[in-house]
Motif scaffolding. Sequence first.
Motif, PDB file in Angstrom:
ATOM      1  N   VAL A 150       0.841  -1.226   0.046  1.00  0.00           N
ATOM      2  CA  VAL A 150       0.080   0.116   0.067  1.00  0.00           C
ATOM      3  C   VAL A 150       0.790   1.232  -0.123  1.00  0.00           C
ATOM      4  N   LEU A 151       1.998   1.248   0.884  1.00  0.00           N
ATOM      5  CA  LEU A 151       2.914   2.403   0.915  1.00  0.00           C
ATOM      6  C   LEU A 151       3.494   2.717  -0.260  1.00  0.00           C
ATOM      7  N   VAL A 152       3.996   1.416  -0.856  1.00  0.00           N
ATOM      8  CA  VAL A 152       4.896   2.005  -2.109  1.00  0.00           C
ATOM      9  C   VAL A 152       4.122   2.478  -3.301  1.00  0.00           C
ATOM     10  N   ALA A 153       2.708   1.648  -3.467  1.00  0.00           N
ATOM     11  CA  ALA A 153       1.537   2.176  -4.615  1.00  0.00           C
ATOM     12  C   ALA A 153       1.149   3.518  -4.436  1.00  0.00           C
ATOM     13  N   THR A 154       0.854   4.030  -2.887  1.00  0.00           N
ATOM     14  CA  THR A 154       0.556   5.221  -2.687  1.00  0.00           C
ATOM     15  C   THR A 154       1.528   6.451  -3.045  1.00  0.00           C
ATOM     16  N   CYS A 155       2.869   5.982  -2.726  1.00  0.00           N
ATOM     17  CA  CYS A 155       4.005   7.148  -2.894  1.00  0.00           C
ATOM     18  C   CYS A 155       4.177   7.138  -4.649  1.00  0.00           C
ATOM     19  N   VAL A 156       3.887   5.954  -5.310  1.00  0.00           N
ATOM     20  CA  VAL A 156       4.035   6.312  -6.691  1.00  0.00           C
ATOM     21  C   VAL A 156       2.865   7.006  -7.172  1.00  0.00           C
ATOM     22  N   GLY A 157       1.657   6.873  -6.766  1.00  0.00           N
ATOM     23  CA  GLY A 157       0.425   7.742  -7.198  1.00  0.00           C
ATOM     24  C   GLY A 157       0.907   9.261  -6.666  1.00  0.00           C
ATOM     25  N   LEU A 158       1.488   9.340  -5.574  1.00  0.00           N
ATOM     26  CA  LEU A 158       1.755  10.725  -5.094  1.00  0.00           C
ATOM     27  C   LEU A 158       2.757  11.386  -6.252  1.00  0.00           C
ATOM     28  N   ILE A 159       3.645  10.501  -6.636  1.00  0.00           N
ATOM     29  CA  ILE A 159       4.834  11.221  -7.684  1.00  0.00           C
ATOM     30  C   ILE A 159       3.917  11.611  -8.773  1.00  0.00           C
ATOM     31  N   ASN A 160       2.874  10.584  -9.387  1.00  0.00           N
ATOM     32  CA  ASN A 160       2.201  11.144 -10.522  1.00  0.00           C
ATOM     33  C   ASN A 160       1.565  12.454 -10.367  1.00  0.00           C
ATOM     34  N   GLY A 161       0.891  12.537  -9.087  1.00  0.00           N
ATOM     35  CA  GLY A 161       0.078  13.724  -8.713  1.00  0.00           C
ATOM     36  C   GLY A 161       1.162  14.954  -8.884  1.00  0.00           C
ATOM     37  N   SER A 165       0.182  17.953 -11.323  1.00  0.00           N
ATOM     38  CA  SER A 165      -0.274  19.111 -10.747  1.00  0.00           C
ATOM     39  C   SER A 165       0.637  20.211 -10.561  1.00  0.00           C
ATOM     40  N   TYR A 166       1.737  19.868 -10.067  1.00  0.00           N
ATOM     41  CA  TYR A 166       2.913  20.797  -9.624  1.00  0.00           C
ATOM     42  C   TYR A 166       4.027  21.071 -10.967  1.00  0.00           C
ATOM     43  N   VAL A 170       1.062  17.067 -18.641  1.00  0.00           N
ATOM     44  CA  VAL A 170       0.027  16.513 -19.323  1.00  0.00           C
ATOM     45  C   VAL A 170      -0.240  14.941 -18.693  1.00  0.00           C
ATOM     46  N   PRO A 171      -1.301  14.866 -17.992  1.00  0.00           N
ATOM     47  CA  PRO A 171      -1.530  13.494 -17.144  1.00  0.00           C
ATOM     48  C   PRO A 171      -1.085  12.333 -18.363  1.00  0.00           C
ATOM     49  N   PHE A 172      -1.574  12.328 -19.349  1.00  0.00           N
ATOM     50  CA  PHE A 172      -1.052  11.103 -20.400  1.00  0.00           C
ATOM     51  C   PHE A 172       0.190  11.032 -20.496  1.00  0.00           C
ATOM     52  N   ILE A 173       1.162  11.974 -20.672  1.00  0.00           N
ATOM     53  CA  ILE A 173       2.655  11.936 -20.733  1.00  0.00           C
ATOM     54  C   ILE A 173       3.161  11.427 -19.454  1.00  0.00           C
ATOM     55  N   ALA A 174       2.656  11.925 -18.447  1.00  0.00           N
ATOM     56  CA  ALA A 174       3.229  11.728 -16.810  1.00  0.00           C
ATOM     57  C   ALA A 174       2.974  10.183 -16.624  1.00  0.00           C
ATOM     58  N   THR A 175       1.683   9.800 -16.718  1.00  0.00           N
ATOM     59  CA  THR A 175       1.551   8.375 -16.032  1.00  0.00           C
ATOM     60  C   THR A 175       2.050   7.541 -17.248  1.00  0.00           C
ATOM     61  N   LEU A 176       2.194   7.586 -18.623  1.00  0.00           N
ATOM     62  CA  LEU A 176       2.835   6.789 -19.436  1.00  0.00           C
ATOM     63  C   LEU A 176       4.427   6.789 -19.218  1.00  0.00           C
ATOM     64  N   ILE A 255     -11.099  26.155  -4.343  1.00  0.00           N
ATOM     65  CA  ILE A 255     -10.742  24.837  -4.333  1.00  0.00           C
ATOM     66  C   ILE A 255      -9.252  24.983  -4.520  1.00  0.00           C
ATOM     67  N   ASN A 256      -8.304  24.250  -3.935  1.00  0.00           N
ATOM     68  CA  ASN A 256      -7.012  24.090  -4.164  1.00  0.00           C
ATOM     69  C   ASN A 256      -7.199  22.975  -5.137  1.00  0.00           C
ATOM     70  N   VAL A 257      -6.917  23.469  -6.522  1.00  0.00           N
ATOM     71  CA  VAL A 257      -6.908  22.361  -7.453  1.00  0.00           C
ATOM     72  C   VAL A 257      -5.885  21.328  -7.592  1.00  0.00           C
ATOM     73  N   LYS A 258      -4.501  22.020  -7.385  1.00  0.00           N
ATOM     74  CA  LYS A 258      -3.394  21.420  -7.674  1.00  0.00           C
ATOM     75  C   LYS A 258      -3.382  20.209  -6.454  1.00  0.00           C
ATOM     76  N   ARG A 259      -3.708  20.647  -5.369  1.00  0.00           N
ATOM     77  CA  ARG A 259      -3.537  19.558  -4.219  1.00  0.00           C
ATOM     78  C   ARG A 259      -4.689  18.669  -4.133  1.00  0.00           C
ATOM     79  N   HIS A 260      -5.837  18.806  -4.844  1.00  0.00           N
ATOM     80  CA  HIS A 260      -6.730  17.912  -4.823  1.00  0.00           C
ATOM     81  C   HIS A 260      -6.574  16.947  -5.990  1.00  0.00           C
ATOM     82  N   THR A 261      -5.742  17.534  -7.273  1.00  0.00           N
ATOM     83  CA  THR A 261      -5.407  16.648  -8.036  1.00  0.00           C
ATOM     84  C   THR A 261      -4.195  15.629  -7.703  1.00  0.00           C
TER      85      THR A 261
END
Length: 378
Positions: A150-161, A165-166, A170-176, A255-261
């Motif tokens: 759970v920790l590893v996956a959440t951290c990778v998700g945070l890196i994507n975010g 956001s910051y 583009v989400p497509f490029i970052a997650t690809l 709304i803090n759009v960046k933080r929410h993303t």
Amino acid sequence: MSERTETAVPAGTAPDLPAQSSPVSPAPADAGHGAPGVGKASGLSGLWNGDAGESIRRNLGLVGVLVALIVIGMITRPDLYGNMNWVGDNIMSILTLASVVGVVTVGMTFVIIGGGIDLSVGAIVALAGVWSTTVATQNFGAGGMIFTSVLVATCVGLINGLLISYGRLVPFIATLAMLVAARGLAAEISDKQTQVSNNETINSIASARPLGIPLLVYILAAVVAAGWVLLNRTTFGRRTVAVGGNPEAARLAGINVKRHTLLLYALSGLCCGIAAVMLTAQANSAQAAMANLYELDAIAAAIIGGTLLSGGRGTIIGSLLGVIIFATITNLFAINGLSTEAQNMVKGGIIVAAVLVQQFRFKSVTQLFARNRLTSKS
């Protein structure tokens, strides 16, 4: 030149939006306030026929598709569907097949409603599974393996975010890019070998059947229930819809759009971590190639369930029904001995048809509201 008056909203104040409001087709100001003499049945009819009943009608349509698939199975394999014991076991098999992808789809639904996309979910599941089955991690027992996944996956998700956001990628490029990087790291950690899980507690997750129902199905139900509450009964869900519908309007509303993303992609990673534990339990092992193309299955299920690719609209129940439909199709092809290639072609056709229908219906509803407003003004 016309003047425009803007009303300032204090920073940090969330807009008072309904949980699944449409970003483009708001209800009329007098909606729900009938004129004298209008009865309760009229209000219920308006809810069913109006834009608010769209998700209800769509979900009923998906249930109809499931019924049609069952009928096809009964016609093609009457020998199997005539055995009620087999039917019960087959239903459990379909739900078990849908469980892992279903958990990933819940996180994907939040990301898409929020106006993003995550192509790295399959790679995140693989990385979390490989990392949690290393010898060093298994020494900490089942709790350590689950926590690591759970920790590893959440951290990778945070890196994507963070990148999206910051870093303004583009989400497509970052997650690809994360898809490639996570698969590569998983292969490096496992030395391109299959890592066997020796923990009996983890392995028993896939085989346990409390009250005759697989534990994996209970996990799926718990994640779906939590996702439904989060999307429909919390400020987080309302903000997700607002950010996906119109990010600039959401920002002006406080709304803090960046933080929410960032939080949306972390939530997607969290779901991937849970799915990694479930998939590891099913195979009693983990490898860098596991969860291949899960990102496509999750996106397809969300689209089938009615989630708009442009963001701002979607339901958890619809996504769950989309997952079950695809699992039922896979099961139907398996019991009829049809090839995987034919199955993939059918799935591809269903995805294209769902997107076309979705776009047509959404544009039609939007144009209908626009015409009604023009007619009322004239």
